[in-house]
Design an enzyme around this catalytic site. Structure first.
Site, PDB file in Angstrom:
ATOM      1  N   ARG A 174       0.862  -1.188   0.000  1.00  0.00           N
ATOM      2  CA  ARG A 174       0.000   0.000   0.000  1.00  0.00           C
ATOM      3  C   ARG A 174       0.896   1.234   0.000  1.00  0.00           C
ATOM      4  O   ARG A 174       1.680   1.418   0.924  1.00  0.00           O
ATOM      5  CB  ARG A 174      -0.912  -0.033   1.223  1.00  0.00           C
TER       6      ARG A 174
ATOM      7  N   GLU B 291      -2.996  -0.335   8.439  1.00  0.00           N
ATOM      8  CA  GLU B 291      -1.757   0.049   9.145  1.00  0.00           C
ATOM      9  C   GLU B 291      -1.824  -0.493  10.558  1.00  0.00           C
ATOM     10  O   GLU B 291      -2.881  -0.451  11.191  1.00  0.00           O
ATOM     11  CB  GLU B 291      -1.584   1.569   9.252  1.00  0.00           C
TER      12      GLU B 291
END
Ligand code: FCB
Length: 449
Positions: free
Chosen positions: A78, A354
């Site tokens: 990402r 995350e």
């Protein structure tokens, strides 16, 4: 013997990063200035006055970095796209060299069987748009949709998953309320306006991406969320936690999933609500194929009449483990997933986009980097993600923050989050023990708890 925690075969194992934190090359090949370029060059904002001018030079080392991802066996990466590489003034003239860079990145990832997850905005707003008011100005939302269209046209033949924003709450509040982040503004109404326009721009970009995509794609966004616990059982603290939760979590979740906003529960919000949120805005925002969750810690709240709007502040309970930035609280990721699942019943995909810990890693006598604390953090958090999956929450993937040590915003280079150690002077990269641990997890599809 412990218990082997098995993740589904098609689980997405990734790492995340962002343009400003890794790329460097801040004014190369036609790139325009972003608010972060301006902010770091003004003394006093960043630890040691460090800058992301060079960051970890990913712009010039992308092939080496993709090779590291391959070594770790990631199946997804990402990254974010720097708006000012594509449209140096935020709108209008397109800079082909900027698009070419992301083209090369996407091609290198796919060549190594790593799925690109492209995020359009990880805080580096074009300075030219900030000069016109930035996110508090509604026009920025349409500029964002134009940018989304340009990037989608170029990359959507290969990129299947798009994230519009990373943590719009942080972009609004740290950028326009506390002023700790670029553009360093401290103005409460501006921060709420910014948040609304960021969310609105998500809705506009959602449409723009779907209508210009060259294949069927998913469009999501990433939120920073943290469970809020009261500091005591007193009514004052419990009410403080409820207000804190409305501002930290519901201010983004409610618009995205319910088409409502909790901001009118606050006095400043009532005023803003009538002038800021136009007819149809909330319907536009409610558009999501993928919810990305960034989880780092919980918030413990106590009543504090001096704090504006919510009369609540954060406290740090004694006796727990802390990292360079936050309390370590693995159960929070479970709690969060369960809460979202029950309260919002999302129909879209869910991923952890995350999760990670800043610890002061160093190279040991033999060249190894024994980052035991990160391995423990990963193990405990993944076990909690799995616990939520066992209870029926269909989490599709996990992205560790971050691939490499990098520029941690106002903390400069003082916080190391990577699976890969970076010597910031020489840019030499070395895999930490946590990288090898993660590789084994990916290869085995889980780990022994
Ligand atoms: C998140 C940000 C990311 C990084 C981590 C530590 O809030 O999205 O850029 O700074 O925190």
């Amino acid at each position: 013997m412990g218990n082997f925690i098995t993740f589904p075969k098609n689980f997405v194992w990734g790492c995340a990063a962002s343009s400003y934190q890794v790329e460097g090359a801040w004014d190369s090949d036609g790139k325009g200035a972003s608010i972060w370029d301006t902010f770091v060059h003004e003394p006093g904002h960043i630890y040691n006055n460090e800058t992301g001018d060079t960051a970890v030079d990913h712009y010039h080392r992308l092939l080496e970095d993709v090779a590291l991802m391959k070594d770790i066996r990631l199946n997804a990466y990402r990254f974010s796209i720097a708006w000012t590489r594509i449209l140096p003034s935020g709108q209008g003239t397109i800079n082909r060299a900027g698009l070419d860079f992301y083209d090369r990145l996407v091609d290198a990832l796919l060549k190594n069987s790593i799925q690109p997850y492209a995020c359009l905005f990880h805080w580096d707003l074009p300075q030219a748009l900030q000069d016109k008011g930035g996110w508090p100005n509604r026009d920025t939302a349409s500029a964002f949709a134009e940018y989304a269209h340009v990037v989608t046209e170029r990359l959507s033949d290969r990129v299947k998953v798009w994230m519009t924003h990373n943590e719009p709450w942080v972009a609004a509040m740290a950028g326009y309320f506390s002023g700790e982040h670029a553009p360093g503004i401290k103005n409460i109404p501006a921060a709420f306006k910014a948040l609304h326009h960021l969310l609105l721009s998500h809705g506009l970009a959602y449409e723009a991406i779907h209508s210009s995509a060259r294949q069927s794609v998913k469009v999501g966004l990433t939120l920073n969320l943290n469970p809020v616990h009261p500091n005591s059982e007193s009514k004052k603290d419990r009410d403080a936690a409820t207000r804190m939760d409305a501002v930290l979590n519901r201010s983004t979740l409610d618009p995205l999933f319910r088409g409502t906003t909790p901001i009118q529960e606050f006095s400043v919000g009532k005023f803003l609500f009538s002038s800021l949120i136009k007819n149809g805005d909330l319907e536009k925002i409610r558009a999501l194929d993928l919810l990305g969750i960034n989880y780092y810690s919980r918030t413990v709240a106590k009543y504090d009449s001096k704090f504006p709007i919510i009369s609540a502040t954060q406290v740090h309970p004694e006796g727990n483990e802390y990292s360079g930035m936050w309390e370590v609280y693995a159960e929070g990721i479970y709690e969060l997933l369960m809460r979202i699942w029950h309260d919002y019943q999302p129909k879209c995909d869910i991923m952890i986009t995350e999760n990670g810990i800043p610890v002061p890693d160093g190279i040991d006598f033999d060249g190894r980097i024994r980052d035991e604390r990160r391995i423990r953090y990963l193990r405990n958090h993944l076990a909690q993600v799995h616990r939520a999956m066992d209870k029926g929450v269909p989490v599709k993937g996990y992205f560790h923050w971050s691939l490499m040590d990098n520029f941690e915003w106002a903390h400069g280079f003082s916080q190391r989050f990577g699976l890969v150690y970076v010597d910031f002077k020489t840019q030499k990269r070395s895999l930490k023990d946590s990288a090898s641990w993660y590789t084994r997890v990916i290869q085995d599809g889980g780990f022994e708890q």
